[in-house]
Design an enzyme around this catalytic site. Structure first.
Site, PDB file in Angstrom:
ATOM      1  N   ASP A  77       0.775  -1.131   0.087  1.00  0.00           N
ATOM      2  CA  ASP A  77      -0.112   0.034  -0.022  1.00  0.00           C
ATOM      3  C   ASP A  77       0.988   1.298   0.058  1.00  0.00           C
ATOM      4  O   ASP A  77       1.977   1.242   0.205  1.00  0.00           O
ATOM      5  CB  ASP A  77      -0.974   0.178   1.122  1.00  0.00           C
ATOM      6  CG  ASP A  77      -1.831   1.044   1.307  1.00  0.00           C
ATOM      7  OD1 ASP A  77      -2.353   1.600   0.321  1.00  0.00           O
ATOM      8  OD2 ASP A  77      -1.866   1.677   2.470  1.00  0.00           O
ATOM      9  N   THR A  88      -0.235   4.845   0.988  1.00  0.00           N
ATOM     10  CA  THR A  88      -0.730   5.845   2.358  1.00  0.00           C
ATOM     11  C   THR A  88      -0.414   5.058   3.620  1.00  0.00           C
ATOM     12  O   THR A  88      -0.961   4.048   3.850  1.00  0.00           O
ATOM     13  CB  THR A  88      -2.038   6.048   1.967  1.00  0.00           C
ATOM     14  OG1 THR A  88      -2.196   6.690   0.911  1.00  0.00           O
ATOM     15  CG2 THR A  88      -2.220   7.350   3.303  1.00  0.00           C
ATOM     16  N   THR A 110      -2.676   1.188  -4.672  1.00  0.00           N
ATOM     17  CA  THR A 110      -3.292   2.308  -3.524  1.00  0.00           C
ATOM     18  C   THR A 110      -4.573   2.793  -4.193  1.00  0.00           C
ATOM     19  O   THR A 110      -4.526   2.605  -5.398  1.00  0.00           O
ATOM     20  CB  THR A 110      -2.133   3.312  -3.758  1.00  0.00           C
ATOM     21  OG1 THR A 110      -2.834   4.392  -3.045  1.00  0.00           O
ATOM     22  CG2 THR A 110      -2.028   4.003  -5.190  1.00  0.00           C
ATOM     23  N   ASP A 138      -1.596  -0.965   6.008  1.00  0.00           N
ATOM     24  CA  ASP A 138      -1.789  -0.453   7.107  1.00  0.00           C
ATOM     25  C   ASP A 138      -3.282  -0.140   7.622  1.00  0.00           C
ATOM     26  O   ASP A 138      -3.613  -0.050   8.711  1.00  0.00           O
ATOM     27  CB  ASP A 138      -1.180   0.865   7.507  1.00  0.00           C
ATOM     28  CG  ASP A 138      -1.532   2.078   6.833  1.00  0.00           C
ATOM     29  OD1 ASP A 138      -2.029   2.024   5.717  1.00  0.00           O
ATOM     30  OD2 ASP A 138      -1.657   3.117   7.514  1.00  0.00           O
ATOM     31  N   ASP A 187      -6.507  -2.794   3.033  1.00  0.00           N
ATOM     32  CA  ASP A 187      -5.580  -3.719   2.887  1.00  0.00           C
ATOM     33  C   ASP A 187      -5.637  -5.162   3.228  1.00  0.00           C
ATOM     34  O   ASP A 187      -4.915  -5.939   2.995  1.00  0.00           O
ATOM     35  CB  ASP A 187      -4.103  -3.147   3.236  1.00  0.00           C
ATOM     36  CG  ASP A 187      -3.935  -1.838   2.951  1.00  0.00           C
ATOM     37  OD1 ASP A 187      -3.964  -1.543   1.770  1.00  0.00           O
ATOM     38  OD2 ASP A 187      -3.351  -0.909   3.673  1.00  0.00           O
TER      39      ASP A 187
END
Length: 1140
Positions: free
Chosen positions: A407, A409, A678, A793, A797
């Protein structure tokens, strides 16, 4: 009761219709024939087992393993027929293995239950019986009115009823769901927005009708029917009314919402993949090897049975005088006798299948996993977080990763934007201590000339302060500092919430240099320019969309001018600009981008009264259109956003996490491909990929974006494939968006995979959570079957983390869903390198050696048993005593290999981390292929032949090895073979060990000592509970013979001599890169102690290289290009130090 049992067993009742009807506050109709719909409760379940299904489900999973199932069959055979060995020899190890494994897996699942209970037991407030009632999250029912306060997460999917604002709006951040930290505005319908008290809400009579739960985060269709006195008002509900579980309330004191989806039916939970049992490549290899050994076992058993009947074809061997058959035996069926003999041989040789292998592997994984949590290099001091292991079944898989899906961000970035530079009217500026300093000037220049802003600068900053969707926290005070330049006091008092982190960074930067956005009231926006308040009437907002790639606002200035301020990507602003420093600004934007900054261009336009009236009329018509509204709005926006005057450009840095560039570069050197998945916008994602080194500036960036049909997507894929083929020398990077990806995966999967595999880096943007999982599955199930790792995070995800072979959660700022559903959790992305290159490497080498050593020592163990049958007329006489059969794998040879598999470090950890290329040596299951397996198996057979025939040479012709002429028997012969075998296999483990600790010494030599002491104790006492005691005084007599001692030494040396010679010759004549690294790590430690031992001339050379190396390591001002170049320089210096 039946529904409850079905839920406990993991089944959900099917829905009866396509829609659900929810009575707010559960006020059901009073007529008697109404039957309420059944909905799921609000419990979140990430565990695999329940109290009810643990035993059957766990036993089913364990008996899927070949060895466990095989030993169960053998145990049942021993119970049913007369066999040479006791059922205890198979039953006891099997019971031990099953019990230990069940305890380990039960403990791990208990940890998941514990984490679930924390979430399900979180306190919430629900409106019931006219008041607020505090309860637990799991007790929320569909239809309950729930109160959520600022900064709390929503405990279920809620339809917004009201907030503390009069218009019924609230702001939420969905970072834990889709990775975006921007604020999203949600609104209630007008009829419920006014109900801001518990008493008023308790009187609400309304019904929500909506679709059944689905995974799409951005889709919601429903309606609310509100009963007011004698009339019913129906209002539509869309995504803007739905507050998703896992999202967080921001900038709003409190809201009230009605629960429409709860528990595992929330959109967040539906985006989780179902928890499935992950099995490592090593375990699959073990099962393959077990099948091969099973074939060897069947071959030996069938051969022995055939040879027995061939031997008994002669009358004298069929029924010798000392072993007469009974009448029943003579008349029994030959087929049944053949089957019975075959099963007896099967039981006799069954120890070639190592039952204790599984329990040793389970213990190694469980105990070895603690080292990850104990590793101080994986501890993050700022957040006081250490690495966490949620499942230990996949430790060795960390050493086999070929693809990393990450990921963006919160995983690659800190999610903190910082304003760096801007270009105004063709002049570059930097912010230094709250001042805009033009290029060429320094902070030390006299301040008198900078006490006021130039007209162009002030207009640019006003555009930045007005063209945005930033909100100010509702509880902020209005006290402002009037200082024009030292506005830090203002910035510290105001808390901004933005629709994108870029906007927030720009507004905060403008406030620091003198133009402060102070908030909105009614339909106006207020700013302070150099301390002077100004109010602009907000006339229209032209929202951002991915096709235009810009947003605009139309405002009326205090002087009455109608102004358009617009900002967006340079590709969407510069072509529509007719004046301003366009060429200079374009150059500055390119310079900003080369530094890895996120760029935006800013422009404006003045309208005459007639122009604005025309624009207002066209906007109103487009916005109220019922048909083709989006197309009409796009036409109007294009008409408005033209003939712009360019003001300048901004450069904002999305702060990367520490050492992200180095980590991605190290992954590349290790042969691991990195894909970034993302939910962010295309431009944002590409910018971060460039800044973190995922994309290099030298790469040819290919794009597959904004395709709406299969045909255009397929044509673009074919063009990309041709370009890659034509430019095969150049490295390629691929950018794909979510919609194009859906089209590519639908009909053109093979072509898409071909393009992806030929690209060095792939970036997928605008990805829905389940799309991330589909991409991972696509690679995972491709013909090459690569091992995949997913790291993220947020809750968005979770699907890809669960889909990948190895899932890693980042302990980020938004939620713990990823951590709870991952296999491993770390605090920062940079820790991934040590997790893979050191821990993964060690775990794989340890378990690969453990598995093959187990097969080797069991071949050594059972082959003499097979050879012995040739000397006892295949009478199924056992060579070893039953106690030795039972304890060989459990006690005598288990500890040395277990300790080896916990502590072995064949290469120094610092060398492994500094030379990522060593990771390639273990990729694709290199140490558990058929070549190493064949080597260990042949070695086992060779050693077994030496044990047996070496002992036979000693005792075969003359068994009187004692001085008094006393004869040795078959139990002494078997004990001699067993003694040589225990010593040899233990010494073989010692030869494989590179890293010796006091524990290794203790268990290695202690195992041999324990065997001798146990044998003396077992054979030296008459045990009353044993029916027969064949071993009484056998071991003592064996050790009384000097010839036996001589034979033991000779046989052990003969077995291991060839091994030692092979290791020495291959290490010096054909060393592998790992063996070279072992020699380097022994000779070279980049430290003062090492240099002190070198000749003076070489020491000086080493010191100069190391000082340069340290300069490279501590350099902080890296661009992506510089990072790549310095990484190569770093590796070159290390290589030079090693070769010296």
């Amino acid at each position: 009761m039946l529904r409850w049992i079905r839920q406990q067993l993991g089944f959900d009742p099917p829905h009866q219709s396509d829609t659900r009807t929810i009575y707010i506050a559960n006020r059901f109709p009073q007529h008697g024939h109404y039957v309420p719909q059944k909905f799921a409760d609000n419990r979140i379940i990430s565990s695999k087992y329940t109290v009810w299904n643990f035993v059957p489900k766990n036993l089913f999973e364990q008996f899927r393993r070949v060895a466990n199932f095989y030993f169960l069959i053998i145990f049942l055979v021993q119970l049913m027929i007369d066999t040479p060995t006791s059922p205890i020899t198979s039953g006891l190890p099997l019971f031990f293995v099953i019990t230990v494994t069940a305890i380990k897996q039960g403990y791990e699942d208990w940890l998941r239950h514990k984490a679930d209970n924390e979430v399900n037991g979180a306190p919430v407030y629900v409106v019931r019986s006219g008041g607020l009632v505090k309860t637990r999250s799991k007790n929320i029912r569909v239809g309950d009115i729930v109160r959520v306060a600022k900064d709390e997460t929503f405990p279920a999917d809620l339809v917004l009823l009201s907030s503390d604002r009069a218009e019924g709006s609230c702001h939420v951040t969905t970072a834990s769901l889709d990775g975006e930290t921007n604020l999203k505005t949600h609104v209630a319908v007008p009829e419920t927005a006014v109900l801001q008290s518990v008493a008023n809400l308790d009187k609400l009579v309304a019904v929500v009708e909506c679709q059944q739960p689905e995974a799409d985060l951005y889709r919601f269709v429903g309606r609310i029917t509100i009963s007011q006195q004698i009339e019913e008002i129906v209002r539509p509900l869309g995504p803007e009314s739905l507050l998703l579980r896992g999202a967080r309330l921001k900038n709003t004191k409190e809201i009230f919402g009605v629960a429409v989806y709860t528990g595992m039916e929330t959109k967040m939970a539906l985006n989780y993949k179902s928890k499935s049992q992950k099995r490592s490549a090593v375990e699959k290899s073990m099962n393959s090897f077990l099948i091969i050994y099973l074939i060897i076992l069947l071959f030996e058993a069938i051969l022995s049975t055939i040879l027995k009947y061939a031997w008994q074809a002669e009358e004298k061997w069929n029924e010798p005088w000392y072993n007469q058959k009974t009448e029943h035996e003579r008349n029994s069926s030959k087929i049944l006798r053949f089957i019975s003999d075959f099963l007896a041989f099967l039981v006799l040789y069954n120890f070639i299948i190592p039952i204790s292998l599984y329990v040793t592997v389970e213990m190694q994984k469980f105990l070895g996993s603690f080292f990850i949590g104990w590793d101080l290099d994986l501890y993050h001091e700022e957040t006081n977080q250490r690495a966490q292991v949620n499942t230990s079944d996949l430790n060795e898989e960390l050493g086999q990763v070929e693809y990393v899906f990450t990921d963006k961000t919160g995983t690659l970035t800190e999610n903190e934007m910082q304003f760096r530079e801007c270009s105004i009217n063709g002049i570059k500026y930097q912010e230094i201590n709250g001042k805009l300093i033009p290029e060429g000037l320094t902070e030390d220049c006299p301040d008198e000339s900078r006490q006021s802003l130039m007209k162009e600068e002030e207009l640019f900053l006003k555009a930045v302060c007005l063209c945005h969707t930033v909100q100010i926290s509702a509880d902020q005070t209005d006290g402002m500092s009037d200082s024009p330049w030292h506005a830090n006091g203002i910035a510290s008092q105001l808390e901004y919430y933005a629709s994108s982190p870029d906007e927030k960074a720009l507004v905060e930067a403008a406030s620091r240099v003198g133009v402060v956005f102070t908030g909105t009231s009614a339909e106006s926006m207020e700013i302070k320019s150099l301390g002077k308040p100004e109010r602009y009437k907000l006339l229209h907002v032209l929202e951002f969309d991915p096709n235009r790639r810009r947003m605009s606002v139309i405002v009326e200035s205090p002087s009455g001018d109608k102004l358009l301020f617009t900002k967006g990507a340079e590709s969407s602003i510069l072509p529509h600009s007719r004046s301003g420093e366009i060429d200079k600004t374009r150059l500055h934007v390119d310079e900003f981008a080369l530094k890895g900054l996120r760029t935006l261009c800013v422009a404006y336009r003045r309208f005459t009264t007639e122009e604005y009236q025309e624009i207002d009329k066209r906007l109103h018509k487009a916005r109220t259109a019922l048909q083709q509204r989006e197309e009409q709005l796009a036409d109007v926006f294009s008409f408005i956003e033209k003939d712009l005057e360019l003001l300048g450009a901004t450069g904002v840095e999305d702060r990367l996490q520490e050492k992200v560039q180095e980590t991605i570069e190290a992954l590349r050197l290790a042969g691991i491909k990195v894909w970034v998945l993302t939910g962010d916008k295309h431009e944002t994602a590409v910018s971060v990929s460039l800044s973190c080194g995922h994309f290099h500036r030298t790469m040819n960036i290919l794009e597959l974006v904004q395709h709406k049909s299969d045909s255009t997507c397929a044509e673009q894929l074919r063009q990309l494939a041709r370009r890659i083929k034509d430019d095969h020398v150049i490295q390629h990077g691929l950018v794909v968006d979510g919609t194009s990806l859906s089209l590519a995966l639908r009909e053109h999967e093979k072509l898409f995979m071909e393009v992806c595999k030929n690209c060095s880096a792939v970036l997928c943007c605008r990805m829905a959570p389940l799309q991330k999982a589909k991409v991972v599955r696509l690679l995972k199930t491709s013909p090459e079957k690569p091992i995949t790792l997913a790291i993220g995070d947020g809750a968005n995800d979770v699907s890809m983390i669960q889909e990948a072979h190895v899932g890693i959660g980042i302990m980020g700022k938004e939620g713990r869903q990823a951590v709870r559903n991952s296999d491993y959790a770390i605090a920062r992305f940079k820790f991934l390198s040590k997790l893979l290159f050191v821990h993964g490497h060690f775990y794989y080498i340890r378990i690969a050696t453990l598995v093959q050593y187990f097969f080797y020592k069991n071949v050594c163990f059972i082959t003499p048993q097979f050879l012995y049958q040739f000397f006892c007329l295949f009478s199924q006489q056992t060579l070893y005593d039953s106690v030795y059969l039972t304890l060989y794998n459990i006690c005598f040879t288990s500890l040395p290999v277990l300790i080896y598999s916990l502590f072995e470090q064949h290469v120094h950890p610092h060398v492994l981390q500094s030379k990522p290329a060593l990771y390639r040596d273990i990729s694709k299951n290199a140490h558990l292929g058929y070549k190493p397996f064949l080597y260990w198996t042949v070695l086992g057979f060779c050693h077994a032949f030496v044990f047996f025939y070496g002992s036979y040479l000693l005792m075969g012709e003359d068994t009187s090895l004692l001085g008094n002429g006393q004869m040795f028997g078959n139990w002494t012969f078997g004990t001699l073979v067993f003694t040589v075998m225990v010593i040899t296999v233990t010494f073989k483990m010692a030869l494989e060990t590179h890293f010796w600790t006091w524990i290794n010494h203790f268990v290695t030599w202690g195992s041999i000592v324990f065997y001798f002491l146990f044998s003396l104790f077992y054979g030296g006492i008459i045990w009353p509970f044993l029916h027969t005691q064949d071993m009484y005084f056998v071991f003592v007599q064996l050790l009384s013979s000097g010839s036996a001692w001589f034979a033991i030494i000779i046989i052990v040396v003969a077995c291991l001599f060839l091994d030692v010679m092979k290791k020495v010759l291959f290490r010096h004549l054909q060393p592998t890169s790992t063996e070279k690294a072992q020699m380097y790590s022994n000779r070279v430690a980049l430290s003062d102690e090492f240099i002190a031992l070198q000749p003076l001339s070489r020491a000086r050379n080493q010191l100069s290289k190391i000082s340069l190396l340290r300069q490279v390591q501590v350099s902080t001002a890296w661009t992506p290009c510089a990072a790549s170049q310095m990484g190569k320089q770093h590796a070159h210096l290390l290589e030079e130090c090693w070769t010296d």
